[in-house]
Design an enzyme around this catalytic site. Sequence first.
Site, PDB file in Angstrom:
ATOM      1  N   CYS A  38       0.828  -1.205   0.000  1.00 34.50           N
ATOM      2  CA  CYS A  38       0.000   0.000   0.000  1.00 34.50           C
ATOM      3  C   CYS A  38       0.863   1.255   0.000  1.00 34.50           C
ATOM      4  O   CYS A  38       1.301   1.727   1.048  1.00 34.50           O
ATOM      5  CB  CYS A  38      -0.943  -0.002   1.205  1.00 34.50           C
ATOM      6  SG  CYS A  38      -2.101   1.377   1.200  1.00 34.50           S
ATOM      7  N   CYS A  55      -0.505   4.248   1.841  1.00 36.82           N
ATOM      8  CA  CYS A  55      -0.399   4.133   3.297  1.00 36.82           C
ATOM      9  C   CYS A  55       1.029   4.383   3.777  1.00 36.82           C
ATOM     10  O   CYS A  55       1.256   5.064   4.766  1.00 36.82           O
ATOM     11  CB  CYS A  55      -0.793   2.727   3.753  1.00 36.82           C
ATOM     12  SG  CYS A  55      -2.257   2.078   2.965  1.00 36.82           S
ATOM     13  N   ASP A  56       2.001   3.806   3.093  1.00 30.91           N
ATOM     14  CA  ASP A  56       3.368   3.775   3.619  1.00 30.91           C
ATOM     15  C   ASP A  56       4.338   4.707   2.897  1.00 30.91           C
ATOM     16  O   ASP A  56       5.420   4.995   3.407  1.00 30.91           O
ATOM     17  CB  ASP A  56       3.928   2.342   3.523  1.00 30.91           C
ATOM     18  CG  ASP A  56       3.111   1.354   4.345  1.00 30.91           C
ATOM     19  OD1 ASP A  56       2.503   1.800   5.333  1.00 30.91           O
ATOM     20  OD2 ASP A  56       3.080   0.161   4.000  1.00 30.91           O
TER      21      ASP A  56
HETATM   22  P1  FAD Z   1     -10.442  -5.281   6.402  1.00 24.47           P
HETATM   23  O1  FAD Z   1      -9.553  -4.375   7.167  1.00 24.47           O
HETATM   24  O2  FAD Z   1      -9.919  -6.032   5.266  1.00 24.47           O
HETATM   25  O3  FAD Z   1     -11.116  -6.253   7.464  1.00 24.47           O
HETATM   26  C1  FAD Z   1     -11.976  -7.288   7.101  1.00 24.47           C
HETATM   27  C2  FAD Z   1     -11.988  -8.315   8.215  1.00 24.47           C
HETATM   28  O4  FAD Z   1     -13.013  -9.260   7.954  1.00 24.47           O
HETATM   29  C3  FAD Z   1     -10.695  -9.119   8.332  1.00 24.47           C
HETATM   30  O5  FAD Z   1     -10.290  -9.192   9.669  1.00 24.47           O
HETATM   31  C4  FAD Z   1     -11.071 -10.498   7.839  1.00 24.47           C
HETATM   32  O6  FAD Z   1     -10.343 -11.520   8.482  1.00 24.47           O
HETATM   33  C5  FAD Z   1     -12.548 -10.567   8.239  1.00 24.47           C
HETATM   34  N1  FAD Z   1     -13.280 -11.543   7.442  1.00 24.47           N
HETATM   35  C6  FAD Z   1     -13.097 -11.837   6.137  1.00 24.47           C
HETATM   36  N2  FAD Z   1     -13.922 -12.836   5.770  1.00 24.47           N
HETATM   37  C7  FAD Z   1     -14.648 -13.168   6.880  1.00 24.47           C
HETATM   38  C8  FAD Z   1     -15.653 -14.132   7.152  1.00 24.47           C
HETATM   39  N3  FAD Z   1     -16.095 -14.978   6.199  1.00 24.47           N
HETATM   40  N4  FAD Z   1     -16.160 -14.228   8.414  1.00 24.47           N
HETATM   41  C9  FAD Z   1     -15.723 -13.366   9.393  1.00 24.47           C
HETATM   42  N5  FAD Z   1     -14.774 -12.438   9.183  1.00 24.47           N
HETATM   43  C10 FAD Z   1     -14.242 -12.347   7.953  1.00 24.47           C
HETATM   44  N6  FAD Z   1      -5.439   2.470   5.118  1.00 24.47           N
HETATM   45  C11 FAD Z   1      -5.302   3.714   5.635  1.00 24.47           C
HETATM   46  O7  FAD Z   1      -6.251   4.491   5.608  1.00 24.47           O
HETATM   47  N7  FAD Z   1      -4.118   4.113   6.196  1.00 24.47           N
HETATM   48  C12 FAD Z   1      -3.041   3.295   6.294  1.00 24.47           C
HETATM   49  O8  FAD Z   1      -1.981   3.684   6.776  1.00 24.47           O
HETATM   50  C13 FAD Z   1      -3.168   1.972   5.775  1.00 24.47           C
HETATM   51  N8  FAD Z   1      -2.143   1.104   5.835  1.00 24.47           N
HETATM   52  C14 FAD Z   1      -2.274  -0.149   5.318  1.00 24.47           C
HETATM   53  C15 FAD Z   1      -1.202  -1.020   5.389  1.00 24.47           C
HETATM   54  C16 FAD Z   1      -1.303  -2.291   4.883  1.00 24.47           C
HETATM   55  C17 FAD Z   1      -0.125  -3.208   4.966  1.00 24.47           C
HETATM   56  C18 FAD Z   1      -2.525  -2.710   4.270  1.00 24.47           C
HETATM   57  C19 FAD Z   1      -2.640  -4.116   3.716  1.00 24.47           C
HETATM   58  C20 FAD Z   1      -3.606  -1.858   4.193  1.00 24.47           C
HETATM   59  C21 FAD Z   1      -3.478  -0.557   4.700  1.00 24.47           C
HETATM   60  N9  FAD Z   1      -4.531   0.355   4.626  1.00 24.47           N
HETATM   61  C22 FAD Z   1      -4.407   1.596   5.176  1.00 24.47           C
HETATM   62  C23 FAD Z   1      -5.801  -0.013   3.989  1.00 24.47           C
HETATM   63  C24 FAD Z   1      -6.828  -0.363   5.092  1.00 24.47           C
HETATM   64  O9  FAD Z   1      -6.243  -1.301   5.955  1.00 24.47           O
HETATM   65  C25 FAD Z   1      -8.085  -0.917   4.478  1.00 24.47           C
HETATM   66  O10 FAD Z   1      -8.618   0.005   3.541  1.00 24.47           O
HETATM   67  C26 FAD Z   1      -9.127  -1.180   5.553  1.00 24.47           C
HETATM   68  O11 FAD Z   1      -8.608  -2.012   6.564  1.00 24.47           O
HETATM   69  C27 FAD Z   1     -10.370  -1.822   4.979  1.00 24.47           C
HETATM   70  O12 FAD Z   1     -11.232  -2.045   6.013  1.00 24.47           O
HETATM   71  P2  FAD Z   1     -12.405  -3.108   5.935  1.00 24.47           P
HETATM   72  O13 FAD Z   1     -13.109  -3.001   7.237  1.00 24.47           O
HETATM   73  O14 FAD Z   1     -13.175  -2.940   4.703  1.00 24.47           O
HETATM   74  O15 FAD Z   1     -11.734  -4.534   5.790  1.00 24.47           O
END
Ligand code: FAD
Length: 330
Positions: free
Chosen positions: A145, A148-149
């Site tokens: 990302c 992000c970084d």
């Molecule tokens: P996610 O964070 O993907 O969470 C989804 C969750 O649902 C996960 O824990 C997963 O295990 C769970 N899940 C999946 N399937 C199932 C199921 N069938 N049953 C139950 N649970 C399930 N964004 C920023 O704004 N700033 C940053 O600095 C930043 N840094 C990042 C660094 C990295 C390395 C990465 C990979 C991403 C980064 N991002 C950052 C992006 C940010 O993390 C994502 O946009 C955000 O987390 C998305 O949120 P979400 O709730 O949609 O899903």
Amino acid sequence: MAESGIENVIIIGSGPAGHTAAIYAARAELKPLMFEGFMAGGVAAGGQLTTTTEVENYPGFPEAVSGPELMDQMRAQSIRYGTRIETDTVESVDLSSTPKKVVVGTGDSAKIYETHSVIIATGATARRLGVQGEDTLWQKGISACAVCDGALPMYRDVPLVVIGGGDSACEEATYLSKFGSEIHMLVRRDELRASKTMQQRVFDNPKIHIHWNTNALEALSGEPNAFGHAFLGSVKVKNNKTSEESIIPAKGLFYAVGHTPNTAFLGDQLKKDETGYLITRPDSTATDIPGVFACGDVKDKVFRQAVTAAGSGCMAALESERWLGEEGLI
Ligand code: FAD
Ligand code: NDP
């Protein structure tokens, strides 16, 4: 849970989208039940931010906050307002029945929960390439990302590498060109997949050098720092037409080779685009099934940020509450 034994709303997923939905639903006294997942999609409960160090762009934290700490705080806030959290992965759902059914566990240990409304917040998983050295140097110079970084001090005025030829890769290379001294884009074919506008932006940027027909072979460590920690120092690459191998000195290696949305457990019950992202109505989190809402990265392949995920989690909870009211279910 309502007295009938049927949940008002089940939230699947525990990233910023899921927890924001939980906080809003709990404060609206919907008594939400969340399945936070157990290494679902290869990611720990708490979502993608649990895999990173500093988050510098989430509002409210002028000194930055660690990804795991931010997610611990969101989880605590969800619980504080009455969300019940189960550390289970949802294996399947039946969204055609009334009430809807959510299944956790398999075989004899499978448990079925009934619910009026479902919020899907299962996120997406950034694809990795599995190049040699990747596991050792992940988050030590390798990141999935750039937005992000990329602004971290370690990536300033040093050569950086981006892998991929899509819109993300072009956007990230352009973004990184503000910080790095030169940006090397590794593209496995002799053309970019990105839109013409994005391509042109890359071609016009004097800091970006495209290596066509090139794959990464290995991420190599640089010299250890004063604390004995080694970070990325260079990337070994191979031209897949000529088989010529070379070394690109680089302090950062950014993967932009696509994400996989965590939607497999839904089967074909909801509308998805050609890459598996859920499709919701414009300016809404409503899916094509009444009472089912989707928020966060599972429905957003463009922005993919914690704050946008949280914003759509809020929308999902408000829309779920409104729908439950309109249906006379609360
Ligand atoms: P996610 O964070 O993907 O969470 C989804 C969750 O649902 C996960 O824990 C997963 O295990 C769970 N899940 C999946 N399937 C199932 C199921 N069938 N049953 C139950 N649970 C399930 N964004 C920023 O704004 N700033 C940053 O600095 C930043 N840094 C990042 C660094 C990295 C390395 C990465 C990979 C991403 C980064 N991002 C950052 C992006 C940010 O993390 C994502 O946009 C955000 O987390 C998305 O949120 P979400 O709730 O949609 O899903
Ligand atoms: P894409 O799937 O579009 O592109 C992935 C890129 O990574 C492709 O160039 C692909 O190569 C390359 N790739 C895949 N696997 C490998 C591998 N093993 N080794 C080397 N290269 C590999 O993903 P994006 O994240 O770029 O985009 C996803 C969607 O989001 C798209 O619809 C895009 O338009 C959209 N998007 C839009 C943005 C915007 O409009 N601002 C910004 C970001 C994304 P190949 O081309 O050879 O398959």
